[in-house]
Scaffold this motif. Structure first.
Motif, PDB file in Angstrom:
ATOM      1  N   THR A 119       4.335   3.802  -8.408  1.00 33.02           N
ATOM      2  CA  THR A 119       3.038   3.157  -8.591  1.00 33.02           C
ATOM      3  C   THR A 119       3.181   1.783  -9.242  1.00 33.02           C
ATOM      4  O   THR A 119       2.538   0.815  -8.814  1.00 33.02           O
ATOM      5  CB  THR A 119       2.126   4.054  -9.442  1.00 33.02           C
ATOM      6  N   ALA A 122       4.289  -0.820  -6.863  1.00 35.19           N
ATOM      7  CA  ALA A 122       3.253  -1.268  -5.926  1.00 35.19           C
ATOM      8  C   ALA A 122       2.184  -2.107  -6.610  1.00 35.19           C
ATOM      9  O   ALA A 122       1.743  -3.121  -6.068  1.00 35.19           O
ATOM     10  CB  ALA A 122       2.606  -0.055  -5.258  1.00 35.19           C
ATOM     11  N   PRO A 125       4.410  -5.428  -8.919  1.00 38.16           N
ATOM     12  CA  PRO A 125       5.729  -5.618  -8.301  1.00 38.16           C
ATOM     13  C   PRO A 125       6.653  -6.560  -9.058  1.00 38.16           C
ATOM     14  O   PRO A 125       7.873  -6.403  -8.994  1.00 38.16           O
ATOM     15  CB  PRO A 125       5.388  -6.158  -6.904  1.00 38.16           C
ATOM     16  N   HIS A 138       7.490   9.510  -2.396  1.00 40.82           N
ATOM     17  CA  HIS A 138       6.413   8.532  -2.472  1.00 40.82           C
ATOM     18  C   HIS A 138       5.076   9.258  -2.630  1.00 40.82           C
ATOM     19  O   HIS A 138       4.825  10.280  -1.985  1.00 40.82           O
ATOM     20  CB  HIS A 138       6.392   7.669  -1.215  1.00 40.82           C
ATOM     21  N   GLU A 244      -4.927   2.897  -0.828  1.00 40.29           N
ATOM     22  CA  GLU A 244      -4.772   1.600  -0.173  1.00 40.29           C
ATOM     23  C   GLU A 244      -3.716   0.754  -0.866  1.00 40.29           C
ATOM     24  O   GLU A 244      -2.896   0.099  -0.213  1.00 40.29           O
ATOM     25  CB  GLU A 244      -6.124   0.869  -0.170  1.00 40.29           C
ATOM     26  N   ALA A 245      -3.718   0.781  -2.198  1.00 39.38           N
ATOM     27  CA  ALA A 245      -2.732  -0.001  -2.944  1.00 39.38           C
ATOM     28  C   ALA A 245      -1.320   0.514  -2.702  1.00 39.38           C
ATOM     29  O   ALA A 245      -0.363  -0.257  -2.608  1.00 39.38           O
ATOM     30  CB  ALA A 245      -3.054   0.034  -4.434  1.00 39.38           C
ATOM     31  N   ARG A 247      -0.145   1.797  -0.083  1.00 41.65           N
ATOM     32  CA  ARG A 247       0.342   1.546   1.284  1.00 41.65           C
ATOM     33  C   ARG A 247       1.168   0.272   1.365  1.00 41.65           C
ATOM     34  O   ARG A 247       1.820   0.018   2.371  1.00 41.65           O
ATOM     35  CB  ARG A 247      -0.834   1.482   2.259  1.00 41.65           C
ATOM     36  N   ARG A 248       1.141  -0.533   0.313  1.00 40.43           N
ATOM     37  CA  ARG A 248       1.983  -1.720   0.293  1.00 40.43           C
ATOM     38  C   ARG A 248       3.444  -1.292   0.297  1.00 40.43           C
ATOM     39  O   ARG A 248       3.845  -0.389  -0.437  1.00 40.43           O
ATOM     40  CB  ARG A 248       1.706  -2.542  -0.973  1.00 40.43           C
ATOM     41  N   ARG A 249       4.232  -1.927   1.091  1.00 41.99           N
ATOM     42  CA  ARG A 249       5.646  -1.585   1.146  1.00 41.99           C
ATOM     43  C   ARG A 249       6.345  -2.000  -0.146  1.00 41.99           C
ATOM     44  O   ARG A 249       6.136  -3.107  -0.654  1.00 41.99           O
ATOM     45  CB  ARG A 249       6.324  -2.259   2.335  1.00 41.99           C
ATOM     46  N   ILE A 250       7.165  -1.097  -0.665  1.00 48.97           N
ATOM     47  CA  ILE A 250       7.944  -1.387  -1.859  1.00 48.97           C
ATOM     48  C   ILE A 250       9.124  -2.251  -1.444  1.00 48.97           C
ATOM     49  O   ILE A 250       9.981  -1.824  -0.662  1.00 48.97           O
ATOM     50  CB  ILE A 250       8.440  -0.088  -2.529  1.00 48.97           C
ATOM     51  N   GLU A 251       9.173  -3.483  -1.933  1.00 45.51           N
ATOM     52  CA  GLU A 251      10.218  -4.411  -1.550  1.00 45.51           C
ATOM     53  C   GLU A 251      11.488  -4.265  -2.393  1.00 45.51           C
ATOM     54  O   GLU A 251      12.561  -4.709  -1.988  1.00 45.51           O
ATOM     55  CB  GLU A 251       9.704  -5.853  -1.672  1.00 45.51           C
TER      56      GLU A 251
END
Length: 305
Positions: A119, A122, A125, A138, A244-245, A247-251
């Motif tokens: 969390t 995301a 970051p 996840h 929704e938050a 769903r951001r790809r973890i870079e």
């Protein structure tokens, strides 16, 4: 009536330093060792910072600054009446990194602490240099699988679903968790562990520590608040916003470690959580860092280096 232990009972002596750090409006107790890049260790349900005792020494010796925190509501950290939602908890971790004098940290979490690590990566970051999770797929993957297994009762189903639903009742879950000197804590940890650890002498000492920590005034209620938010948020707008938050790809680089004998995370759940490097340890249950500390330490050290 047996008196409840003072929160300071969790400040177990060892090759680490205890101190209090203020972050996100609350006081958090931490134990730390070593110097170097910051590794922040986040514990899971029914435990406290001490679950990372093996990693604190190993990571400190490997050239890292290892810090294990009592999360909000646990151990000797503050136990405010609210703030057990993912947004606030992630803010606690992001604020803690900054209060420790760093701009970024390697985040390593087990169970609920692992979900929190995902969390933070995301929602904040810039704070996360990498993400290492133990027994923590996840959050969106776990949510999907729990929904599929919530009404099943066979032992090999997602054990966490039953716990989430059972925690929604008022007062009774706290009483069950602390009754008979917190006997339920031992039952829980024993049922989630692999057979090798439960027969080891280290298991008895660990369980005694966790039982005492759960008897600290307010700890049981706060620990269950994590479960309550996880379920109730699904019926509110904040649950949708969280999904929704997430769903951001973890870079950031990701390491996932699981026990093959973990009843809380089914094999299909860990298989579905595909991002990053993944290891499954044979014969190990829900607590890889305690059941197989040498293997876990080697994986963590290699990944972080």
């Amino acid at each position: 009536m047996r008196s409840r232990p003072d929160p300071s009972i969790v400040r177990v002596d060892g090759p680490w330093t205890h101190r209090d750090v203020h972050a996100n409006g609350i006081r958090l107790h931490v134990a730390e060792t070593g110097e170097g890049p910051l590794v922040l260790l986040l514990h899971g349900f029914a435990q406290f910072w001490w679950t990372w005792r093996h990693q604190l020494t190993a990571l400190g010796d490997a050239g890292f600054r290892a810090v294990a925190v009592d999360l909000r509501g646990y151990g000797d950290s503050d136990k405010p009446p609210r703030g057990y939602d993912a947004w606030t908890l992630a803010g606690d971790v992001a604020g803690l990194v900054k209060s420790l004098g760093e701009s970024r940290a390697h985040l390593v979490g087990h169970g609920w602490g692992g979900l929190l690590a995902w969390t933070v990566a995301a929602l904040h970051p810039r704070v996360a240099h990498s993400v290492g999770t133990l027994s923590a797929p996840h959050p969106l993957i776990l949510r999907t699988q729990i929904r599929r297994t919530a009404l099943r009762t066979r032992p090999n189903n997602q054990a966490r679903a039953v716990d989430l639903l059972g925690a929604q009742l008022p007062i009774l879950p706290e009483r069950r968790l602390t009754r008979d000197n917190a006997a339920a804590v031992e039952q829980l940890i024993r049922s989630w562990s692999g057979p090798l650890w439960t027969g080891h002498r280290d298991f008895r000492g660990a369980v005694d520590q966790y039982k005492q920590a759960m008897l600290v005034p307010g700890a049981a209620h706060c620990a269950l608040e994590y479960h309550r938010w996880a379920v109730r948020s699904q019926l509110r707008g904040e649950g949708r916003r969280y999904a929704e938050a997430m769903r951001r790809r973890i870079e950031q680089p990701v390491l996932q470690v699981y026990g093959a004998a973990d009843p809380c995370v089914l094999s299909r759940t860990r298989d579905a959580s595909r991002q990053g490097e993944k290891h499954v340890l044979p014969g190990v249950g829900h607590y890889p860092h305690e059941e197989a500390p040498a293997v876990t330490n080697a994986l963590l050290t290699k990944f972080l280096s």
